[in-house]
Motif scaffolding. Structure first.
Motif, PDB file in Angstrom:
ATOM      1  N   LYS A   1       0.550  -0.865  -0.288  1.00 58.48           N
ATOM      2  CA  LYS A   1      -0.243  -0.094   0.139  1.00 58.48           C
ATOM      3  C   LYS A   1       0.764   1.318   0.098  1.00 58.48           C
ATOM      4  N   TYR A   2       2.188   0.788   0.208  1.00 59.71           N
ATOM      5  CA  TYR A   2       2.707   2.269   0.239  1.00 59.71           C
ATOM      6  C   TYR A   2       4.655   2.003  -0.497  1.00 59.71           C
ATOM      7  N   PRO A   3       4.482   2.171  -1.986  1.00 67.53           N
ATOM      8  CA  PRO A   3       5.775   1.578  -2.608  1.00 67.53           C
ATOM      9  C   PRO A   3       6.668   2.891  -2.401  1.00 67.53           C
ATOM     10  N   MET A   4       8.210   1.622  -2.400  1.00 69.42           N
ATOM     11  CA  MET A   4       9.015   2.802  -1.499  1.00 69.42           C
ATOM     12  C   MET A   4       8.950   4.237  -3.248  1.00 69.42           C
ATOM     13  N   SER A   5       9.062   4.318  -4.197  1.00 71.24           N
ATOM     14  CA  SER A   5       8.954   5.394  -4.890  1.00 71.24           C
ATOM     15  C   SER A   5       7.776   6.884  -3.955  1.00 71.24           C
ATOM     16  N   ASP A   6       6.608   6.270  -3.634  1.00 71.21           N
ATOM     17  CA  ASP A   6       6.083   6.998  -2.948  1.00 71.21           C
ATOM     18  C   ASP A   6       6.142   7.768  -1.863  1.00 71.21           C
ATOM     19  N   GLN A   7       7.532   6.418  -1.086  1.00 74.48           N
ATOM     20  CA  GLN A   7       7.438   7.328   0.147  1.00 74.48           C
ATOM     21  C   GLN A   7       9.592   8.102   0.494  1.00 74.48           C
ATOM     22  N   VAL A   8       9.984   7.910  -1.117  1.00 74.08           N
ATOM     23  CA  VAL A   8      10.881   8.349  -1.216  1.00 74.08           C
ATOM     24  C   VAL A   8      10.227  10.317  -1.517  1.00 74.08           C
ATOM     25  N   THR A   9       9.234  10.181  -2.536  1.00 69.92           N
ATOM     26  CA  THR A   9       8.764  11.693  -2.730  1.00 69.92           C
ATOM     27  C   THR A   9       7.840  12.606  -1.801  1.00 69.92           C
ATOM     28  N   ASP A  10       7.304  11.773  -0.222  1.00 73.47           N
ATOM     29  CA  ASP A  10       7.310  12.377   0.336  1.00 73.47           C
ATOM     30  C   ASP A  10       8.773  12.781   1.628  1.00 73.47           C
ATOM     31  N   VAL A  11       9.072  11.812   1.522  1.00 72.61           N
ATOM     32  CA  VAL A  11      10.859  12.649   2.430  1.00 72.61           C
ATOM     33  C   VAL A  11      11.254  13.276   1.620  1.00 72.61           C
ATOM     34  N   GLY A  12      11.115  13.671   0.275  1.00 74.29           N
ATOM     35  CA  GLY A  12      11.695  15.210  -0.241  1.00 74.29           C
ATOM     36  C   GLY A  12      10.474  15.858  -0.179  1.00 74.29           C
ATOM     37  N   VAL A  13       9.104  16.052   0.296  1.00 75.53           N
ATOM     38  CA  VAL A  13       8.807  17.353   0.086  1.00 75.53           C
ATOM     39  C   VAL A  13       9.120  17.578   1.638  1.00 75.53           C
ATOM     40  N   ASP A  14       8.772  16.518   3.097  1.00 75.60           N
ATOM     41  CA  ASP A  14       9.611  17.140   4.513  1.00 75.60           C
ATOM     42  C   ASP A  14      11.377  17.984   3.903  1.00 75.60           C
ATOM     43  N   ILE A  15      12.311  17.110   3.437  1.00 76.71           N
ATOM     44  CA  ILE A  15      13.176  18.026   3.028  1.00 76.71           C
ATOM     45  C   ILE A  15      13.083  19.765   2.611  1.00 76.71           C
ATOM     46  N   GLY A  16      12.204  19.310   0.989  1.00 75.19           N
ATOM     47  CA  GLY A  16      11.797  20.890   0.520  1.00 75.19           C
ATOM     48  C   GLY A  16      11.481  22.046   1.878  1.00 75.19           C
ATOM     49  N   LEU A  17      10.582  21.606   2.423  1.00 72.98           N
ATOM     50  CA  LEU A  17      10.091  21.936   3.839  1.00 72.98           C
ATOM     51  C   LEU A  17      11.107  22.024   4.397  1.00 72.98           C
ATOM     52  N   TRP A  18      11.672  21.610   4.535  1.00 69.19           N
ATOM     53  CA  TRP A  18      12.165  22.033   6.251  1.00 69.19           C
ATOM     54  C   TRP A  18      13.891  23.259   5.715  1.00 69.19           C
ATOM     55  N   VAL A  19      13.927  22.747   4.402  1.00 67.50           N
ATOM     56  CA  VAL A  19      15.072  23.793   3.796  1.00 67.50           C
ATOM     57  C   VAL A  19      14.648  24.999   3.521  1.00 67.50           C
ATOM     58  N   LEU A  20      12.819  25.202   3.166  1.00 66.47           N
ATOM     59  CA  LEU A  20      12.175  26.093   3.112  1.00 66.47           C
ATOM     60  C   LEU A  20      12.259  27.297   4.367  1.00 66.47           C
ATOM     61  N   LEU A  21      12.046  26.045   5.587  1.00 70.95           N
ATOM     62  CA  LEU A  21      11.606  26.739   6.190  1.00 70.95           C
ATOM     63  C   LEU A  21      13.729  27.118   7.510  1.00 70.95           C
ATOM     64  N   ALA A  22      14.408  26.591   7.348  1.00 71.02           N
ATOM     65  CA  ALA A  22      15.775  27.382   7.662  1.00 71.02           C
ATOM     66  C   ALA A  22      15.993  28.948   6.930  1.00 71.02           C
ATOM     67  N   GLY A  23      15.663  28.618   5.812  1.00 74.16           N
ATOM     68  CA  GLY A  23      15.843  30.092   4.650  1.00 74.16           C
ATOM     69  C   GLY A  23      14.956  31.028   5.253  1.00 74.16           C
ATOM     70  N   ALA A  24      13.965  30.528   5.541  1.00 74.82           N
ATOM     71  CA  ALA A  24      12.580  32.477   6.373  1.00 74.82           C
ATOM     72  C   ALA A  24      13.191  32.345   7.724  1.00 74.82           C
ATOM     73  N   GLU A  25      13.710  31.121   8.671  1.00 73.83           N
ATOM     74  CA  GLU A  25      14.277  31.271   9.760  1.00 73.83           C
ATOM     75  C   GLU A  25      15.703  32.410   9.874  1.00 73.83           C
ATOM     76  N   ALA A  26      16.421  31.951   9.150  1.00 72.58           N
ATOM     77  CA  ALA A  26      17.553  32.775   8.965  1.00 72.58           C
ATOM     78  C   ALA A  26      16.970  34.707   8.085  1.00 72.58           C
ATOM     79  N   PHE A  27      16.582  34.167   7.445  1.00 68.73           N
ATOM     80  CA  PHE A  27      15.966  35.003   6.591  1.00 68.73           C
ATOM     81  C   PHE A  27      15.588  36.726   8.066  1.00 68.73           C
ATOM     82  N   MET A  28      14.428  36.187   9.018  1.00 64.02           N
ATOM     83  CA  MET A  28      13.876  36.369   9.678  1.00 64.02           C
ATOM     84  C   MET A  28      14.925  37.541  10.751  1.00 64.02           C
ATOM     85  N   SER A  29      15.747  36.321  11.219  1.00 61.92           N
ATOM     86  CA  SER A  29      16.816  36.257  12.217  1.00 61.92           C
ATOM     87  C   SER A  29      17.400  37.876  12.511  1.00 61.92           C
TER      88      SER A  29
END
Length: 105
Positions: free
Chosen positions: A77-105
């Motif tokens: 029900k959860y192929p590896m390709s879907d999990q790679v996509t989900d983790v990739g979205v998480d990584i993108g979100l964390w990078v965006l949050l790091a950039g926003a945090e750095a910009f706002m500091s």
């Protein structure tokens, strides 16, 4: 996306491991944001460090998943390709949050 990943891992009976503890990291980020805005300006880069560390852990996780094989678990029900996509979205979100945090500091 973390909740989606946990739910899909549960549905596929693959186990969630330590993924629920990432919610604690989100709580720590919230506390750091409050702490920085109310009391101290010295810890302004702590939030950036937290998001960068989460992104690094996510990259290590995605590298391990790719080494295992993106086309594995096709019949589940959860192929590896879907999990790679989900983790990739998480990584993108964390990078965006790091950039926003750095910009706002």
């Amino acid at each position: 996306m973390l909740s989606v990943e946990i739910a899909r891992l549960c549905l596929a009976d693959l186990g969630v491991g330590l993924l629920p503890f990432l919610y604690i990291a989100y709580l720590v980020a919230l506390v750091l944001q409050w702490w920085r805005s109310i009391w101290r300006r010295e810890c302004r880069w702590c939030g950036v460090a937290l998001w960068v560390m989460l992104a690094v852990v996510g990259v290590v996780k995605i590298v391990g998943e790719v080494k295992e094989g993106v086309n594995t678990r096709k019949g589940t029900k959860y192929p590896m390709s879907d999990q790679v996509t989900d983790v990739g979205v998480d990584i993108g979100l964390w990078v965006l949050l790091a950039g926003a945090e750095a910009f706002m500091s």
